[in-house]
Design a protein around this motif. Structure first.
Motif, PDB file in Angstrom:
ATOM      1  N   GLY A  52      59.390  38.052 -12.952  1.00 28.81           N
ATOM      2  CA  GLY A  52      58.531  37.991 -14.131  1.00 28.81           C
ATOM      3  C   GLY A  52      59.005  36.988 -15.175  1.00 28.81           C
ATOM      4  N   ARG A  53      58.044  36.462 -15.943  1.00 27.25           N
ATOM      5  CA  ARG A  53      58.370  35.510 -16.998  1.00 27.25           C
ATOM      6  C   ARG A  53      57.835  36.031 -18.324  1.00 27.25           C
ATOM      7  NH1 ARG A  53      60.267  31.128 -14.219  1.00 27.25           N
ATOM      8  NH2 ARG A  53      60.496  29.790 -16.045  1.00 27.25           N
ATOM      9  N   CYS A  54      58.504  35.645 -19.404  1.00 27.23           N
ATOM     10  CA  CYS A  54      58.099  36.075 -20.732  1.00 27.23           C
ATOM     11  C   CYS A  54      56.687  35.577 -21.029  1.00 27.23           C
ATOM     12  CB  CYS A  54      59.070  35.537 -21.781  1.00 27.23           C
ATOM     13  SG  CYS A  54      58.498  35.849 -23.468  1.00 27.23           S
ATOM     14  N   PRO A  55      55.769  36.455 -21.404  1.00 27.79           N
ATOM     15  CA  PRO A  55      54.389  36.035 -21.663  1.00 27.79           C
ATOM     16  C   PRO A  55      54.255  35.137 -22.897  1.00 27.79           C
ATOM     17  CG  PRO A  55      54.663  38.386 -22.104  1.00 27.79           C
ATOM     18  CD  PRO A  55      55.943  37.913 -21.508  1.00 27.79           C
ATOM     19  N   ARG A  56      55.300  35.023 -23.706  1.00 27.90           N
ATOM     20  CA  ARG A  56      55.234  34.183 -24.906  1.00 27.90           C
ATOM     21  C   ARG A  56      56.094  32.935 -24.786  1.00 27.90           C
ATOM     22  NH1 ARG A  56      55.448  39.293 -29.126  1.00 27.90           N
ATOM     23  NH2 ARG A  56      53.397  40.064 -28.571  1.00 27.90           N
ATOM     24  N   PHE A  57      57.338  33.125 -24.385  1.00 22.15           N
ATOM     25  CA  PHE A  57      58.286  32.012 -24.291  1.00 22.15           C
ATOM     26  C   PHE A  57      58.211  31.343 -22.921  1.00 22.15           C
ATOM     27  CE2 PHE A  57      62.772  30.637 -23.464  1.00 22.15           C
ATOM     28  CZ  PHE A  57      62.810  29.612 -24.409  1.00 22.15           C
ATOM     29  N   HIS A  58      57.745  32.083 -21.945  1.00 22.15           N
ATOM     30  CA  HIS A  58      57.528  31.637 -20.567  1.00 22.15           C
ATOM     31  C   HIS A  58      58.805  31.416 -19.770  1.00 22.15           C
ATOM     32  CE1 HIS A  58      53.379  31.526 -21.690  1.00 22.15           C
ATOM     33  NE2 HIS A  58      53.623  30.627 -22.643  1.00 22.15           N
ATOM     34  N   GLY A  59      59.955  31.751 -20.360  1.00 22.38           N
ATOM     35  CA  GLY A  59      61.207  31.699 -19.607  1.00 22.38           C
ATOM     36  C   GLY A  59      61.331  32.939 -18.733  1.00 22.38           C
ATOM     37  N   PRO A  60      62.290  32.934 -17.796  1.00 29.48           N
ATOM     38  CA  PRO A  60      62.471  34.105 -16.932  1.00 29.48           C
ATOM     39  C   PRO A  60      62.930  35.332 -17.718  1.00 29.48           C
ATOM     40  CG  PRO A  60      64.224  32.509 -16.580  1.00 29.48           C
ATOM     41  CD  PRO A  60      63.235  31.856 -17.493  1.00 29.48           C
ATOM     42  N   LEU A  61      62.464  36.487 -17.299  1.00 26.99           N
ATOM     43  CA  LEU A  61      62.901  37.736 -17.920  1.00 26.99           C
ATOM     44  C   LEU A  61      64.272  38.110 -17.359  1.00 26.99           C
ATOM     45  CD1 LEU A  61      59.669  39.934 -17.786  1.00 26.99           C
ATOM     46  CD2 LEU A  61      60.574  38.655 -19.745  1.00 26.99           C
ATOM     47  N   GLU A  62      65.035  38.836 -18.170  1.00 28.80           N
ATOM     48  CA  GLU A  62      66.315  39.340 -17.720  1.00 28.80           C
ATOM     49  C   GLU A  62      66.169  40.825 -17.446  1.00 28.80           C
ATOM     50  OE1 GLU A  62      69.447  37.217 -20.102  1.00 28.80           O
ATOM     51  OE2 GLU A  62      70.525  39.088 -19.676  1.00 28.80           O
ATOM     52  N   HIS A  63      66.946  41.346 -16.495  1.00 22.37           N
ATOM     53  CA  HIS A  63      66.955  42.800 -16.306  1.00 22.37           C
ATOM     54  C   HIS A  63      68.380  43.265 -16.137  1.00 22.37           C
ATOM     55  CE1 HIS A  63      67.518  42.517 -11.892  1.00 22.37           C
ATOM     56  NE2 HIS A  63      66.888  41.387 -12.049  1.00 22.37           N
ATOM     57  N   ARG A  64      68.684  44.376 -16.734  1.00 23.93           N
ATOM     58  CA  ARG A  64      70.015  44.982 -16.621  1.00 23.93           C
ATOM     59  C   ARG A  64      69.922  46.471 -16.900  1.00 23.93           C
ATOM     60  NH1 ARG A  64      72.826  42.643 -22.114  1.00 23.93           N
ATOM     61  NH2 ARG A  64      72.252  40.676 -21.151  1.00 23.93           N
ATOM     62  N   LYS A  65      70.955  47.177 -16.492  1.00 18.96           N
ATOM     63  CA  LYS A  65      70.987  48.628 -16.700  1.00 18.96           C
ATOM     64  C   LYS A  65      71.333  48.937 -18.157  1.00 18.96           C
ATOM     65  CE  LYS A  65      70.539  50.152 -12.357  1.00 18.96           C
ATOM     66  NZ  LYS A  65      69.386  50.929 -11.942  1.00 18.96           N
ATOM     67  N   VAL A  66      70.518  49.788 -18.751  1.00 26.20           N
ATOM     68  CA  VAL A  66      70.819  50.305 -20.082  1.00 26.20           C
ATOM     69  C   VAL A  66      70.721  51.831 -19.971  1.00 26.20           C
ATOM     70  CG1 VAL A  66      70.124  50.378 -22.512  1.00 26.20           C
ATOM     71  CG2 VAL A  66      69.873  48.248 -21.216  1.00 26.20           C
ATOM     72  N   SER A  67      71.827  52.502 -20.174  1.00 30.09           N
ATOM     73  CA  SER A  67      71.911  53.958 -19.978  1.00 30.09           C
ATOM     74  C   SER A  67      71.338  54.368 -18.621  1.00 30.09           C
ATOM     75  CB  SER A  67      71.172  54.747 -21.055  1.00 30.09           C
ATOM     76  OG  SER A  67      71.264  54.165 -22.289  1.00 30.09           O
ATOM     77  N   GLY A  68      71.721  53.651 -17.604  1.00 29.46           N
ATOM     78  CA  GLY A  68      71.331  54.025 -16.258  1.00 29.46           C
ATOM     79  C   GLY A  68      69.916  53.656 -15.855  1.00 29.46           C
ATOM     80  N   ARG A  69      69.158  53.010 -16.751  1.00 34.27           N
ATOM     81  CA  ARG A  69      67.779  52.600 -16.440  1.00 34.27           C
ATOM     82  C   ARG A  69      67.699  51.086 -16.418  1.00 34.27           C
ATOM     83  NH1 ARG A  69      66.016  57.046 -14.730  1.00 34.27           N
ATOM     84  NH2 ARG A  69      67.107  58.660 -15.822  1.00 34.27           N
ATOM     85  N   THR A  70      66.777  50.561 -15.635  1.00 30.65           N
ATOM     86  CA  THR A  70      66.606  49.124 -15.605  1.00 30.65           C
ATOM     87  C   THR A  70      65.741  48.693 -16.778  1.00 30.65           C
ATOM     88  OG1 THR A  70      66.725  49.210 -13.211  1.00 30.65           O
ATOM     89  CG2 THR A  70      65.931  47.164 -14.193  1.00 30.65           C
ATOM     90  N   ALA A  71      66.337  47.885 -17.650  1.00 34.86           N
ATOM     91  CA  ALA A  71      65.602  47.340 -18.791  1.00 34.86           C
ATOM     92  C   ALA A  71      65.193  45.903 -18.475  1.00 34.86           C
ATOM     93  CB  ALA A  71      66.478  47.361 -20.037  1.00 34.86           C
ATOM     94  N   TYR A  72      63.924  45.563 -18.733  1.00 35.03           N
ATOM     95  CA  TYR A  72      63.450  44.183 -18.618  1.00 35.03           C
ATOM     96  C   TYR A  72      63.212  43.672 -20.030  1.00 35.03           C
ATOM     97  CZ  TYR A  72      62.714  44.457 -13.572  1.00 35.03           C
ATOM     98  OH  TYR A  72      62.896  44.572 -12.215  1.00 35.03           O
ATOM     99  N   PHE A  73      63.643  42.441 -20.281  1.00 40.88           N
ATOM    100  CA  PHE A  73      63.467  41.880 -21.624  1.00 40.88           C
ATOM    101  C   PHE A  73      63.542  40.365 -21.574  1.00 40.88           C
ATOM    102  CE2 PHE A  73      67.898  40.744 -22.450  1.00 40.88           C
ATOM    103  CZ  PHE A  73      68.563  41.492 -21.488  1.00 40.88           C
ATOM    104  N   CYS A  74      63.077  39.740 -22.651  1.00 35.91           N
ATOM    105  CA  CYS A  74      63.166  38.277 -22.765  1.00 35.91           C
ATOM    106  C   CYS A  74      64.385  37.952 -23.629  1.00 35.91           C
ATOM    107  CB  CYS A  74      61.914  37.698 -23.400  1.00 35.91           C
ATOM    108  SG  CYS A  74      62.112  35.930 -23.785  1.00 35.91           S
ATOM    109  N   PRO A  75      65.397  37.297 -23.047  1.00 36.50           N
ATOM    110  CA  PRO A  75      66.625  37.022 -23.803  1.00 36.50           C
ATOM    111  C   PRO A  75      66.384  36.050 -24.964  1.00 36.50           C
ATOM    112  CG  PRO A  75      66.677  35.920 -21.662  1.00 36.50           C
ATOM    113  CD  PRO A  75      65.456  36.805 -21.666  1.00 36.50           C
TER     114      PRO A  75
END
Length: 262
Positions: free
Chosen positions: A233-256
């Motif tokens: 996935g890519r950021c719908p605004r910045f269009h760069g790749p999204l990052e994903h990492r575990k936050v409290s045991g869940r996969t968080a997706y976000f735009c760095p």
DNA sequence: AGTACCACCTGACGGC
DNA sequence: TGCCGTCAGGTGGTAC
């Protein structure tokens, strides 16, 4: 991923299909989904009765029976409702089936069996016993600020904690934080007043948009994260790749780039 | 108080 | 072909 908006859609579906119809039969295919009630008790409490009203609290759907007791549904990860006439549909993973005298059936479908079906005499008491916070969609800003006060962890973990506020899960917490430009690992106690207000407002906005889109990510606006919430996935605004990492045991997706405060 | 990790549970998917 | 590990994520329990 039934979170608050999804359960709201299930509520609307239940209301449109199953209210005020006389229950003829209750069939429990997998007693494992039953909580604090046996199949016999469930059947005895519902047979010959009708469902009078529904309310939603967080991810729970509470259904008032005309006797005054409440049927409780929780959908876990994969649960949903299906109303139909032809049994021959051969619907898979039906765990509980309510048949009405009109010849129609309502199925509680739950592939992974992480959902729950329960019965209580006291809806408020159930919510208290479950230690659920206030419903996230019915919260005002002052109460939200009050709940935030004194918390120290990651904002994503805070939003997902059902004890603080009920209804936000892994997927929608990512959307709320993306809309707010805040990193999922930002510390709650390091957010400004303006950022807390922004999170609150975006939470309500995301719920509103999601319910209006029938909780279908395919219908979400172009500037929403959810349709892009996957490995490529890519950021719908910045269009760069999204990052994903575990936050409290869940996969968080976000735009760095767009989300700060790590 | 917060986090990390495990279990529950099934099916999809990728690697070999 | 088929076996195996991993992942999905809501909840709840335990250990630190």
């Amino acid at each position: 991923m039934p979170e608050l908006p999804d359960v709201e859609i299930y509520k609307q579906y239940f209301d449109a299909t199953s209210l005020h119809k006389t229950i003829d039969r209750v069939r429990v295919n997998n007693a494992r989904v039953l909580r604090e009630v046996t199949a016999a008790e469930l059947s005895r409490s519902l047979k010959g009765h009708t469902f009078r009203s529904t309310r939603r609290h967080g991810k729970y759907l509470l259904i008032e029976v005309d006797s005054g007791s409440w049927l409780i549904l929780h959908f876990g990860m994969t649960g949903y409702l299906k109303y139909f006439k032809e049994m021959a549909d051969e619907l898979e993973h039906v765990r509980v089936l309510w048949s009405f005298t009109n010849g129609f059936h309502l199925a509680f479908v739950c592939q992974r069996m992480l959902g729950e079906v329960g019965l209580t005499e006291d809806a408020e008491g159930f919510i208290k016993a479950k230690n659920l916070g206030p419903d996230a969609a019915a919260l005002n800003l002052a109460d939200f600020k009050e709940i935030v006060r004194g918390k120290r962890g990651a904002i994503k973990s805070f939003l997902m904690n059902q004890k603080y506020l009920a209804g936000v899960g892994n997927v929608y917490s990512d959307e709320i934080l993306f809309q707010s430009g805040i990193h999922p690992q930002a510390k709650v106690n390091e957010l400004t007043e303006a950022q807390i207000k922004k999170v609150y407002q975006n939470m309500l906005k995301v719920f509103d948009v999601a319910v209006k889109s029938r909780a279908d990510p395919g219908q979400f606006p172009d500037d929403f994260l959810l349709p892009q919430r996957h490995k490529e996935g890519r950021c719908p605004r910045f269009h760069g790749p999204l990052e994903h990492r575990k936050v409290s045991g869940r996969t968080a997706y976000f735009c760095p780039h767009c989300q700060t405060g790590d």
